[in-house]
Design an enzyme around this catalytic site. Structure first.
Site, PDB file in Angstrom:
ATOM      1  N   LEU A   1     -19.141 -10.233   8.308  1.00  0.00           N
ATOM      2  CA  LEU A   1     -20.030 -10.377   7.100  1.00  0.00           C
ATOM      3  C   LEU A   1     -19.045 -10.034   5.877  1.00  0.00           C
ATOM      4  O   LEU A   1     -18.399  -8.790   5.853  1.00  0.00           O
ATOM      5  CB  LEU A   1     -21.119  -9.299   6.905  1.00  0.00           C
TER       6      LEU A   1
ATOM      7  N   ALA B   1     -19.579 -11.631   2.637  1.00  0.00           N
ATOM      8  CA  ALA B   1     -20.147 -12.300   1.234  1.00  0.00           C
ATOM      9  C   ALA B   1     -20.525 -11.313   0.262  1.00  0.00           C
ATOM     10  O   ALA B   1     -20.720 -11.654  -0.945  1.00  0.00           O
ATOM     11  CB  ALA B   1     -21.333 -13.194   1.509  1.00  0.00           C
TER      12      ALA B   1
ATOM     13  N   ARG C   1     -18.831  -1.783  -6.294  1.00  0.00           N
ATOM     14  CA  ARG C   1     -18.495  -0.506  -6.317  1.00  0.00           C
ATOM     15  C   ARG C   1     -16.905  -0.507  -6.508  1.00  0.00           C
ATOM     16  O   ARG C   1     -16.431   0.418  -6.930  1.00  0.00           O
ATOM     17  CB  ARG C   1     -18.976   0.377  -5.365  1.00  0.00           C
TER      18      ARG C   1
ATOM     19  N   GLY D   1     -26.052   4.428   6.836  1.00  0.00           N
ATOM     20  CA  GLY D   1     -27.546   4.122   7.357  1.00  0.00           C
ATOM     21  C   GLY D   1     -27.555   5.292   8.364  1.00  0.00           C
ATOM     22  O   GLY D   1     -26.449   5.421   9.215  1.00  0.00           O
TER      23      GLY D   1
ATOM     24  N   GLU E   1     -31.371   3.039   5.924  1.00  0.00           N
ATOM     25  CA  GLU E   1     -30.517   3.127   5.053  1.00  0.00           C
ATOM     26  C   GLU E   1     -30.820   4.639   4.172  1.00  0.00           C
ATOM     27  O   GLU E   1     -31.988   4.910   3.987  1.00  0.00           O
ATOM     28  CB  GLU E   1     -30.639   1.790   4.089  1.00  0.00           C
TER      29      GLU E   1
ATOM     30  N   ARG F   1      17.574  -9.459  -3.741  1.00  0.00           N
ATOM     31  CA  ARG F   1      16.607 -10.423  -3.625  1.00  0.00           C
ATOM     32  C   ARG F   1      16.596 -11.387  -2.928  1.00  0.00           C
ATOM     33  O   ARG F   1      17.409 -11.770  -2.062  1.00  0.00           O
ATOM     34  CB  ARG F   1      16.527 -11.081  -5.256  1.00  0.00           C
TER      35      ARG F   1
ATOM     36  N   ASN G   1      36.923  -8.313  -1.270  1.00  0.00           N
ATOM     37  CA  ASN G   1      36.285  -7.249  -2.116  1.00  0.00           C
ATOM     38  C   ASN G   1      36.114  -7.665  -3.504  1.00  0.00           C
ATOM     39  O   ASN G   1      36.909  -8.373  -4.120  1.00  0.00           O
ATOM     40  CB  ASN G   1      37.416  -6.151  -2.162  1.00  0.00           C
TER      41      ASN G   1
ATOM     42  N   ASN H   1      25.623 -18.056 -12.650  1.00  0.00           N
ATOM     43  CA  ASN H   1      25.050 -18.991 -11.904  1.00  0.00           C
ATOM     44  C   ASN H   1      24.035 -20.073 -12.570  1.00  0.00           C
ATOM     45  O   ASN H   1      23.687 -20.962 -12.330  1.00  0.00           O
ATOM     46  CB  ASN H   1      24.118 -18.409 -10.665  1.00  0.00           C
TER      47      ASN H   1
ATOM     48  N   ARG I   1      42.406 -14.581 -19.298  1.00  0.00           N
ATOM     49  CA  ARG I   1      42.100 -13.653 -20.117  1.00  0.00           C
ATOM     50  C   ARG I   1      43.092 -13.477 -21.403  1.00  0.00           C
ATOM     51  O   ARG I   1      44.195 -14.179 -20.957  1.00  0.00           O
ATOM     52  CB  ARG I   1      42.003 -12.154 -19.562  1.00  0.00           C
TER      53      ARG I   1
HETATM   54  C1  UD1 Z   1     -23.849  -1.162   5.678  1.00  0.00           C
HETATM   55  C2  UD1 Z   1     -25.077  -0.782   6.496  1.00  0.00           C
HETATM   56  C3  UD1 Z   1     -25.263   0.717   6.743  1.00  0.00           C
HETATM   57  C4  UD1 Z   1     -23.743   1.279   7.232  1.00  0.00           C
HETATM   58  C5  UD1 Z   1     -22.650   0.748   6.583  1.00  0.00           C
HETATM   59  C6  UD1 Z   1     -21.114   1.158   7.147  1.00  0.00           C
HETATM   60  C7  UD1 Z   1     -26.666  -2.309   5.932  1.00  0.00           C
HETATM   61  C8  UD1 Z   1     -28.187  -2.719   5.135  1.00  0.00           C
HETATM   62  N1  UD1 Z   1     -26.391  -1.218   5.926  1.00  0.00           N
HETATM   63  O1  UD1 Z   1     -23.906  -0.366   4.318  1.00  0.00           O
HETATM   64  O2  UD1 Z   1     -26.404   1.108   7.570  1.00  0.00           O
HETATM   65  O3  UD1 Z   1     -23.933   2.605   7.527  1.00  0.00           O
HETATM   66  O4  UD1 Z   1     -22.602  -0.616   6.199  1.00  0.00           O
HETATM   67  O5  UD1 Z   1     -20.281   0.973   6.407  1.00  0.00           O
HETATM   68  O6  UD1 Z   1     -26.192  -3.425   6.559  1.00  0.00           O
HETATM   69  N2  UD1 Z   1     -22.665  -8.387   3.138  1.00  0.00           N
HETATM   70  C9  UD1 Z   1     -22.749  -9.942   3.011  1.00  0.00           C
HETATM   71  N3  UD1 Z   1     -23.821 -10.305   2.219  1.00  0.00           N
HETATM   72  C10 UD1 Z   1     -24.892  -9.639   1.618  1.00  0.00           C
HETATM   73  C11 UD1 Z   1     -24.552  -8.384   1.775  1.00  0.00           C
HETATM   74  C12 UD1 Z   1     -23.457  -7.504   2.219  1.00  0.00           C
HETATM   75  O7  UD1 Z   1     -22.100 -10.464   3.678  1.00  0.00           O
HETATM   76  O8  UD1 Z   1     -25.811 -10.263   1.076  1.00  0.00           O
HETATM   77  C13 UD1 Z   1     -21.517  -7.921   3.730  1.00  0.00           C
HETATM   78  C14 UD1 Z   1     -20.651  -7.267   2.775  1.00  0.00           C
HETATM   79  O9  UD1 Z   1     -19.457  -8.044   2.281  1.00  0.00           O
HETATM   80  C15 UD1 Z   1     -19.949  -6.020   3.673  1.00  0.00           C
HETATM   81  C16 UD1 Z   1     -21.059  -5.890   4.712  1.00  0.00           C
HETATM   82  O10 UD1 Z   1     -22.002  -6.931   4.793  1.00  0.00           O
HETATM   83  O11 UD1 Z   1     -18.950  -6.552   4.341  1.00  0.00           O
HETATM   84  C17 UD1 Z   1     -21.704  -4.646   4.426  1.00  0.00           C
HETATM   85  O12 UD1 Z   1     -22.319  -4.512   3.083  1.00  0.00           O
HETATM   86  P1  UD1 Z   1     -22.142  -3.359   2.072  1.00  0.00           P
HETATM   87  O13 UD1 Z   1     -22.843  -3.592   0.968  1.00  0.00           O
HETATM   88  O14 UD1 Z   1     -20.730  -2.906   2.242  1.00  0.00           O
HETATM   89  O15 UD1 Z   1     -23.209  -2.293   3.090  1.00  0.00           O
HETATM   90  P2  UD1 Z   1     -23.302  -0.695   3.043  1.00  0.00           P
HETATM   91  O16 UD1 Z   1     -24.133  -0.306   1.818  1.00  0.00           O
HETATM   92  O17 UD1 Z   1     -22.058  -0.146   2.916  1.00  0.00           O
HETATM   93 CA    CA Z   2     -19.996  -1.044   3.098  1.00  0.00          CA
END
Ligand code: UD1
Ligand code: CA
Length: 486
Positions: A13, A15, A20, A147, A162, A340, A384, A393, A447
């Site tokens: 996941l 997206a 933050r 969570g 959560e 480099r 040397n 260059n 020179r």
């Molecule tokens: C999430 C979990 C939480 C857990 C924590 C661990 C949920 C609701 N909560 O919270 O229980 O303790 O991770 O780190 O899942 N993402 C998407 N699409 C979205 C929203 C999120 O792809 O619409 C992806 C984010 O890019 C991320 C992951 O899902 O990689 C988790 O989302 P994030 O917002 O980080 O959740 P947390 O609040 O950290």
């Molecule tokens: Ca997270």
């Protein structure tokens, strides 16, 4: 012996916006220890041998897809147009695995410390318990923001809540959700279809699937990670720094166990992609980055940053900044050297203080000891290069090459105006601007001839300390200050 795949699909996941982080870069592309967070997650999952890897992209989609094409060209990306929550993201991903049967790993893209062994233990716990869905958990001192894992009197997981939706009592729970799940793809997909958004954020939570399955009378489980560090997510820059530190500690621990001396682990940073041989010493302020490989018995640092650089056995690299350079065995570099891309230093050669090199090869035992720029050059062995030499260059439009032969001795303060060649065994005079080739064995002198204007100071600077000193020297009968009378 081929290890059978332990999951059929991996879903990452990635997206989410990562608000933050306060960054223009998508959260999962922030890098620590030589890989993006997404890269770490994919690397940890790769050994599981899944038939398909699906990455959910959305925020910063173009950047994430371009990055994926570079690091995991076989991974499929699926688009979550609107970030309606982790459950919504997982549902989209599982559509792309609907043709596969078997266990699916679903993992947050912001879990850079997750290790293969931890995932494998989760998969094994899932398999042996016969759960429909198993979540990786951790017991932590400070569960803020995470969570909470709700268990019944018999210790069975009944739900994940959560923090923002939790009761005060649930908030006291210190077992938390790591955001890593193994479950039956079809069952999770079906349950996701029933997940609502009646929560504080109005999002579809992947975590709600557990409660739904339990309500159906299905068996779900929670597997506690041996090392809680593995489960730590990364949501802001402070967590990014903390995760980077933890990852670095792990890398240095491994190196030290393998026989590398790390003088100051607090100021030594080594990417997970780097290799260092036994009996090498890393001094304070050393950074080894990217595809850097340091052989055994070498010394690096203090205060050196080597990126994609190779260092041979027994080499010493001191207060040096290097990128895409090859430092041979027993070579000495620094202090204060800048290597480099395209720098190649053969065995036993030396690049000394305040020397910059680029696209330059230095033969065995050759030396560039002081204050020089060597760009676009081939230097033979046993040669040397005098102090304060510039390989000229660049003519303002194009770069040109300089060749210096074997066993040459070039004078201090030379300019080699490329293209130009100095032959084997040739010398050049100090202060020369060498614009035409110097044949083997010749002395190149380019020179102006010196002339001394006798008595100039007495005539043109009368009454100065210099004039008095010159007059006193003349009175002592010495003529070194005034030059010999013609
Ligand atoms: C999430 C979990 C939480 C857990 C924590 C661990 C949920 C609701 N909560 O919270 O229980 O303790 O991770 O780190 O899942 N993402 C998407 N699409 C979205 C929203 C999120 O792809 O619409 C992806 C984010 O890019 C991320 C992951 O899902 O990689 C988790 O989302 P994030 O917002 O980080 O959740 P947390 O609040 O950290
Ligand atoms: Ca997270």
């Amino acid at each position: 012996m081929a290890v059978p795949p332990s999951v059929t699909a991996v879903v990452v996941l990635a997206a989410g916006q990562g608000t933050r982080m306060r960054s223009r870069t998508p959260k999962v592309l922030h890098a620590i220890g030589g890989r993006s967070m997404l890269g770490h997650v994919l690397a940890a999952a790769a050994p599981l041998g899944a038939a398909r890897t699906v990455v959910v992209v959305g925020s910063g989609r173009d950047q994430v897809e371009a990055h994926l094409a570079g690091i995991a060209p076989d991974a499929r990306s699926v688009v979550q147009e609107q970030q309606n929550g982790s459950g919504h993201a997982a549902a989209i991903a599982l559509e792309a695995t609907a043709d596969l049967t078997g266990p699916v790993l679903i993992v947050n893209g912001d879990a850079p410390l997750l290790r293969t062994s931890t995932i494998q233990a989760l998969v094994e716990a899932h398999r042996s318990a016969g759960d429909l869905l198993t979540v990786l958990t951790a017991s932590v001192d400070d569960p803020t923001g995470l969570g909470r894992i709700v268990r019944d009197g018999a210790g069975r997981v009944t739900a994940i809540v959560e923090e923002r939706d939790a009761t005060p009592e649930q908030r006291t729970i210190t077992e938390v959700n790591a955001g890593v799940y193994v479950g039956d793809g079809a069952a999770v997909r079906a349950a996701l279809g029933r997940v609502g958004a009646a929560n504080d954020q109005g999002e579809q939570y992947l975590t709600d699937v557990l409660g739904l399955l339990v309500g159906d009378g299905e068996q779900v489980g929670g597997h506690r990670a041996d090392d809680a560090d593995d489960t730590l997510g990364c949501n802001d820059r402070r967590e990014l720094a903390a995760r980077r530190r933890t990852l670095n500690d792990r890398v240095l621990d491994d190196l030290m166990r393998a026989g590398v001396t790390v003088v100051d682990p607090q100021t030594t940073w080594v990417d997970v992609t780097v290799e260092v041989g036994a009996d090498t010493v890393l001094h304070p302020g050393t950074q080894l980055l990217g595809a850097t490989v340091v052989a055994g018995g070498a010394v690096v640092g203090p205060d050196s940053t080597l990126t994609d650089t190779e260092v041979g056995e027994g080499a010493r690299v001191v207060r040096t900044h290097a990128e895409l350079a090859v430092v041979g065995p027993d070579v000495q570099v620094g202090p204060f050297a800048y290597l480099r891309p395209g720098t190649r230093l053969a065995r036993g050669s030396k690049v000394g203080t305040f020397v910059e090199t680029k696209n330059a090869s230095l033969g065995e035992g050759s030396k560039i000891p002081h204050l020089s720029y060597v760009g676009d050059a081939t230097i033979g062995e046993g040669t040397n290069i005098g102090a304060a030499t510039v390989f000229v260059n660049y003519d303002g439009v194009a770069k040109h090459h300089t060749t210096i032969g074997d066993h040459a001795r070039t004078g201090a303060d030379n300019m080699f105006v490329a293209p130009v060649t100095v032959g084997d065994g040739a010398y050049t005079a100090a202060g020369s601007v060498i614009t035409t080739d110097v044949p083997p064995g010749a002395m190149g002198v380019a020179r102006a001839t010196q002339r001394n204007v006798t008595g100039w100071v007495g005539r043109r600077r009368p009454g100065t300390a210099a004039a008095a000193a010159a007059e006193a020297a003349a009175g002592r009968g010495t003529d070194e200050q005034q030059g010999s009378p013609a």
